[in-house]
Structures are given as C-alpha cells and as structure tokens.
Enzyme design. Structure first.
Site, PDB file in Angstrom:
ATOM      1  N   LYS A  75      -5.214  67.926 -17.014  1.00  0.00           N
ATOM      2  CA  LYS A  75      -5.328  69.386 -16.936  1.00  0.00           C
ATOM      3  C   LYS A  75      -4.036  70.050 -17.384  1.00  0.00           C
ATOM      4  CE  LYS A  75      -8.622  71.102 -15.658  1.00  0.00           C
ATOM      5  NZ  LYS A  75      -9.885  71.346 -16.417  1.00  0.00           N
ATOM      6  N   TYR A  94      -5.255  68.854 -21.873  1.00  0.00           N
ATOM      7  CA  TYR A  94      -6.067  70.061 -22.023  1.00  0.00           C
ATOM      8  C   TYR A  94      -5.209  71.262 -21.635  1.00  0.00           C
ATOM      9  CZ  TYR A  94     -10.480  67.362 -22.101  1.00  0.00           C
ATOM     10  OH  TYR A  94     -11.507  66.515 -22.432  1.00  0.00           O
ATOM     11  N   GLU A 118      -8.266  70.144 -26.531  1.00  0.00           N
ATOM     12  CA  GLU A 118      -9.488  70.879 -26.877  1.00  0.00           C
ATOM     13  C   GLU A 118      -9.514  71.410 -28.311  1.00  0.00           C
ATOM     14  OE1 GLU A 118      -7.318  71.872 -24.562  1.00  0.00           O
ATOM     15  OE2 GLU A 118      -6.731  73.938 -24.940  1.00  0.00           O
ATOM     16  N   SER A 133     -18.554  66.283 -22.277  1.00  0.00           N
ATOM     17  CA  SER A 133     -19.918  66.784 -22.425  1.00  0.00           C
ATOM     18  C   SER A 133     -20.926  65.658 -22.184  1.00  0.00           C
ATOM     19  CB  SER A 133     -20.133  67.371 -23.824  1.00  0.00           C
ATOM     20  OG  SER A 133     -19.503  68.616 -23.937  1.00  0.00           O
ATOM     21  N   LEU A 239     -24.643  76.208 -26.446  1.00  0.00           N
ATOM     22  CA  LEU A 239     -23.297  76.677 -26.794  1.00  0.00           C
ATOM     23  C   LEU A 239     -23.348  77.393 -28.126  1.00  0.00           C
ATOM     24  CD1 LEU A 239     -20.197  76.692 -26.227  1.00  0.00           C
ATOM     25  CD2 LEU A 239     -20.058  74.616 -27.579  1.00  0.00           C
ATOM     26  N   ILE A 268     -22.258  76.855 -17.666  1.00  0.00           N
ATOM     27  CA  ILE A 268     -21.655  77.885 -16.797  1.00  0.00           C
ATOM     28  C   ILE A 268     -20.191  78.143 -17.171  1.00  0.00           C
ATOM     29  CG2 ILE A 268     -21.030  76.202 -14.981  1.00  0.00           C
ATOM     30  CD1 ILE A 268     -22.254  79.816 -14.400  1.00  0.00           C
ATOM     31  N   ASN A 299     -16.988  72.178 -13.344  1.00  0.00           N
ATOM     32  CA  ASN A 299     -16.323  70.929 -13.793  1.00  0.00           C
ATOM     33  C   ASN A 299     -17.107  69.724 -13.282  1.00  0.00           C
ATOM     34  OD1 ASN A 299     -15.589  71.289 -11.106  1.00  0.00           O
ATOM     35  ND2 ASN A 299     -13.719  70.093 -11.349  1.00  0.00           N
TER      36      ASN A 299
HETATM   37  N1  LIG Z   1     -20.048  72.367 -16.510  1.00  0.00           N
HETATM   38  C1  LIG Z   1     -19.355  71.389 -17.015  1.00  0.00           C
HETATM   39  O1  LIG Z   1     -18.718  70.618 -16.312  1.00  0.00           O
HETATM   40  C2  LIG Z   1     -19.348  71.154 -18.501  1.00  0.00           C
HETATM   41  C3  LIG Z   1     -18.859  69.960 -19.046  1.00  0.00           C
HETATM   42  C4  LIG Z   1     -18.931  69.772 -20.430  1.00  0.00           C
HETATM   43  C5  LIG Z   1     -19.474  70.786 -21.244  1.00  0.00           C
HETATM   44  N2  LIG Z   1     -19.928  71.947 -20.668  1.00  0.00           N
HETATM   45  C6  LIG Z   1     -20.559  73.032 -21.451  1.00  0.00           C
HETATM   46  O2  LIG Z   1     -21.867  72.655 -21.860  1.00  0.00           O
HETATM   47  C7  LIG Z   1     -22.251  73.478 -22.956  1.00  0.00           C
HETATM   48  C8  LIG Z   1     -22.863  72.628 -24.053  1.00  0.00           C
HETATM   49  O3  LIG Z   1     -21.855  71.807 -24.618  1.00  0.00           O
HETATM   50  P1  LIG Z   1     -22.155  70.810 -25.825  1.00  0.00           P
HETATM   51  O4  LIG Z   1     -20.943  69.962 -25.963  1.00  0.00           O
HETATM   52  O5  LIG Z   1     -23.468  70.166 -25.654  1.00  0.00           O
HETATM   53  O6  LIG Z   1     -22.235  71.838 -27.056  1.00  0.00           O
HETATM   54  P2  LIG Z   1     -22.870  71.542 -28.489  1.00  0.00           P
HETATM   55  O7  LIG Z   1     -22.245  72.507 -29.427  1.00  0.00           O
HETATM   56  O8  LIG Z   1     -22.827  70.081 -28.792  1.00  0.00           O
HETATM   57  O9  LIG Z   1     -24.425  71.918 -28.306  1.00  0.00           O
HETATM   58  C9  LIG Z   1     -24.898  73.226 -28.112  1.00  0.00           C
HETATM   59  C10 LIG Z   1     -26.290  73.311 -28.698  1.00  0.00           C
HETATM   60  O10 LIG Z   1     -26.867  74.572 -28.293  1.00  0.00           O
HETATM   61  C11 LIG Z   1     -27.723  74.955 -29.345  1.00  0.00           C
HETATM   62  N3  LIG Z   1     -28.130  76.354 -29.181  1.00  0.00           N
HETATM   63  C12 LIG Z   1     -27.462  77.489 -29.508  1.00  0.00           C
HETATM   64  N4  LIG Z   1     -28.200  78.573 -29.180  1.00  0.00           N
HETATM   65  C13 LIG Z   1     -29.356  78.101 -28.621  1.00  0.00           C
HETATM   66  C14 LIG Z   1     -30.520  78.716 -28.090  1.00  0.00           C
HETATM   67  N5  LIG Z   1     -30.666  80.034 -28.060  1.00  0.00           N
HETATM   68  N6  LIG Z   1     -31.502  77.927 -27.597  1.00  0.00           N
HETATM   69  C15 LIG Z   1     -31.389  76.579 -27.617  1.00  0.00           C
HETATM   70  N7  LIG Z   1     -30.314  75.942 -28.129  1.00  0.00           N
HETATM   71  C16 LIG Z   1     -29.321  76.682 -28.620  1.00  0.00           C
HETATM   72  C17 LIG Z   1     -26.897  74.658 -30.598  1.00  0.00           C
HETATM   73  O11 LIG Z   1     -27.707  74.633 -31.753  1.00  0.00           O
HETATM   74  C18 LIG Z   1     -26.309  73.293 -30.227  1.00  0.00           C
HETATM   75  O12 LIG Z   1     -27.132  72.227 -30.697  1.00  0.00           O
HETATM   76  C19 LIG Z   1     -20.976  74.209 -23.377  1.00  0.00           C
HETATM   77  O13 LIG Z   1     -21.004  75.508 -22.830  1.00  0.00           O
HETATM   78  C20 LIG Z   1     -19.873  73.396 -22.740  1.00  0.00           C
HETATM   79  O14 LIG Z   1     -18.695  74.182 -22.519  1.00  0.00           O
HETATM   80  C21 LIG Z   1     -19.861  72.143 -19.327  1.00  0.00           C
END
Ligand SMILES: NC(=O)c1ccc[n+]([C@@H]2O[C@H](COP(=O)([O-])OP(=O)(O)OC[C@H]3O[C@@H](n4cnc5c(N)ncnc54)[C@H](O)[C@@H]3O)[C@@H](O)[C@H]2O)c1
Length: 360
Positions: A75, A94, A118, A133, A239, A268, A299
């Site tokens: 972190k 990060y 990042e 992810s 995303l 989120i 997280n």
């Molecule tokens: N909560 C946590 O601990 C945690 C951990 C890791 C990642 N995340 C979050 O998870 C989210 C996804 O991350 P990722 O690595 O899979 O991203 P990514 O870019 O690999 O995938 C996102 C996908 O969403 C799709 N998309 C965009 N608009 C859309 C819609 N309207 N309907 C359906 N699909 C749509 C895109 O085409 C893409 O394929 C991010 O917000 C990331 O920050 C959260």
C-alpha cells in the site's frame, strides 16, 4: 542494490511486498534484502523463512527505510512513514495518487522516486492490477454463495443445486478480468451463469472460452431487467477506464428481484454499478436494501492475504528484479512498461494523468 521490505501498517492490510521466494531471487541476482520483523506473518511467512532465503530481519521500519535504496511495499506510504523516506530512495508500491493529494504533496516534498504499481502498463493492460482483479472476481462468487445462505440473510439457495434440483442463476455484469474469473468460478460450482458486456469482441471471446453453463448476452437495461426476476446472485464487475461506473441496476429495478437475492458490487472502488451500493468493510460486509443483500467491500483481496500476496508478488517480482539489476533510471529507459510506472521523481510529478488531476 539494497532492498527494504517494511511491514504494512495500513488498517487491515495483511499482504507483504516480497515473499521468501522473492528474497531468494534477489539474493541470486546479487542484491541484499532487509525485511522488517514479522512483515510476512499475516501472509504465512515467518522471519525464519526470510532469513533462510537470504534476508536479514530488522526490528523497526526506520532501520529498513534508513538502509534501503529501494523500498518495496504493497500500500501507499501512510503519514507515519512519510518522514522515513529519503531523497532519491526508490519506492515501488501501489500509490493511487489521483485520490490522495496529501500523499502526493508528501512524496513531492520527500524528493523520492515513486514508481506506482497501478500505472505500470504493457500492451494496454495494467499487469500489476490484474492479479487483484483475479482474486476479487473469484472471491465475489465465494462471498455471494455464502450470503445466499439462509443464516446469513440470503434466500437459502445452493449455487450448484443437486441432482434433481435446479442450480442458482448468477448474472455477471462486465466480462473483463473480474467478470471472467467470477463467471468461471460460478460455472465451476455448477450455477447457471449469464455474463454481460457491451463489447461484442469480448463477448465473442468469452463465448469461446466459457463452459456450457455460461451464456453471453449483450449488456443493456432491457436485458438486465428481463433476467433479474430469475437471478439469485448479481456480480457488478463493470469498468469504464477514467470514468465513474454507470448504475446498471437502480433502486426501482430491485423490485424485480426475489427477496434474499444478493448483489456483490466489486466495482464499488470506482463508485459501484448499483444505485443502492455503499462501500463496506470486511468487518461488516453486507447490508440490506428492499430485501436484497448488498456486499460492497472495497478491498476484497484483503480477506485472503496468503493468496493475494502470492498473486501480487508473482506479478511484481520480475519488475522489481529489473529495477534492482539496472537501477530505476536505466530500467525505465530500457523498459517502457516500467517507465509508465514513474509518478513522482525528485519533487516533480511525471505521470500526466496525476498531473492533470491536480492541475500541476
Ligand atoms: N472491490 C475490490 O476489492 C476490487 C478488486 C479488484 C478490482 N475491482 C474493480 O472491479 C472493476 C472491474 O475490474 P476489471 O479488472 O475486471 O476491469 P476490466 O477493464 O478488465 O473489465 C471491465 C469490463 O466492463 C465492461 N463494461 C463497460 N461498461 C459496461 C456495461 N455498461 N455493461 C456491461 N459491461 C460493461 C468492459 O467492456 C470491460 O470488459 C473495477 O472497477 C475495479 O476497480 C475491485
């Protein structure tokens, strides 16, 4: 190079930036590693394991920061670490500067070299974000399955069903890294899965690699509304880089779902993709709105540090070795992916996105 690995002190952070295997690799490359005492304990690594791999263990963070040319962390530095950082010291961790101006100011003042996990980028992907992810995507199904259980407040349905009883329906919104891992996990448990994305090429790819119990469907409000009455678990994994996540399920749409259904909003950390989502923590991960359980932990990988540490360090170690072997300047000259990780150097912001965010 002398490498320092302090213990993470941010609330609930149990990962460590270098494993004993990483220490061994660094030692073989001729580098010296100092680890703060008990830095790896919560990820399953004892001081003895680090010593056997070739590291020296120091009692305090100050000793580690004082001796190291490169600090490896997980972190971002927190306030009590700011004064430990020295000018020209390389920090590989990060940072997420865009959401933390006091941190940026402190790093500018420190005159250290901040190379952020990042923003390391290769072939339009972020290789040091992908592992987290992957962990979050897989965990989202594990957590969703748990909260579908009756004693946890859910409707009381087993994801895979049993012979003679239909499985649960899982809807995954977003077919990127998180969504793909969530869909594979749910399908592996025997659930009936629908994965939605707005990218047709992505849906084509998913339809080729997914097992038979996964349908791919174009993402639209209409299609989501049609599926909600039959869906037990929804995973939010959308995303749009650089933008706030759109709300794909608003409060009105919750009425279409059966009570005790579960929403897991992995997105989120970017604002969430359900209107009723609010960030939660591992201490109290879920709350209910209109009979629907919401799991919105920001997280998620923090709950499984043994896995997350290995997943993260598998990705970071090859970059760390390049930095140690060549020094940050030569390594960034030679490797464009690493150069993109540079955020702050000698008191100057060198990452355009961070500079634009704060008008610097
Ligand atoms: N909560 C946590 O601990 C945690 C951990 C890791 C990642 N995340 C979050 O998870 C989210 C996804 O991350 P990722 O690595 O899979 O991203 P990514 O870019 O690999 O995938 C996102 C996908 O969403 C799709 N998309 C965009 N608009 C859309 C819609 N309207 N309907 C359906 N699909 C749509 C895109 O085409 C893409 O394929 C991010 O917000 C990331 O920050 C959260």
């Amino acid at each position: 190079m002398i490498i320092g690995v302090p213990k993470e002190i941010k609330n609930n952070e149990n990962r460590v930036a270098l494993t004993p295997a990483g220490v061994q690799t660094m030692a073989k490359n001729g580098h010296t590693v100092y680890v703060e005492t008990n830095a790896g304990l919560n990820s399953g690594f004892s001081n003895e394991e680090y010593i056997q791999a070739g590291a020296s263990v120091l009692e305090t963070a100050k000793e580690v920061f004082d001796i190291a040319e490169m600090i490896m962390k997980v972190k971002e530095p927190i306030e009590q670490e700011y004064d430990l950082i020295r000018p020209n010291q390389l920090l590989f961790t990060y940072f997420h500067f865009a959401s933390n101006k006091p941190l940026l100011d402190a790093m500018i003042k420190s005159k250290a070299v901040c190379l952020a996990y990042e923003t390391v980028e290769t072939h339009n992907t972020l290789p040091l974000l992908i592992p987290m992810s992957e962990v979050a995507g897989r965990m989202s199904i594990q957590e969703g399955a748990k909260y579908l259980e009756k004693p946890k407040g859910g409707k009381g349905i087993l994801l895979g069903g049993v012979p003679g009883v239909k499985p649960a329906h899982v809807l995954v919104l977003g077919g990127g890294v998180v969504g793909t891992q969530a869909a594979l996990m749910a399908a592996g448990l025997g659930a009936h899965v629908t994965i939605m994305d707005i990218s047709l090429p992505r849906l084509r790819y998913l339809s080729e690699i997914m097992p038979a119990n996964v349908d791919t469907v174009m993402s639209s409000q209409y299609n989501i509304e049609q599926l909600l009455p039959h869906t037990d678990l929804v995973i939010g994994a959308v995303l749009i880089p650089g933008a706030k996540t759109p709300y794909l399920i608003n409060r009105e749409m919750l009425k279409r779902m059966q009570p005790g259904s579960v929403l897991v909003d992995v997105a989120i950390d970017q604002g969430g993709c359900f209107e009723t989502s609010q960030p939660t923590t591992h201490t109290k991960p879920v709350y209910e709105v209109d009979g629907i359980l919401h799991y919105c932990v920001a997280n998620i990988p923090g709950a499984v540090p043994c896995t997350s540490t290995l997943a993260l360090t598998n990705a970071t170690l090859p970059y760390a070795v390049k930095l140690a072997n060549l020094g940050w300047k030569k390594a960034c000259e030679k490797y464009d992916d690493l150069k993109k990780g540079l955020n702050v150097v000698d008191g100057k912001v060198v990452c355009p996105a961070v500079a634009e965010t704060f008008g610097l």
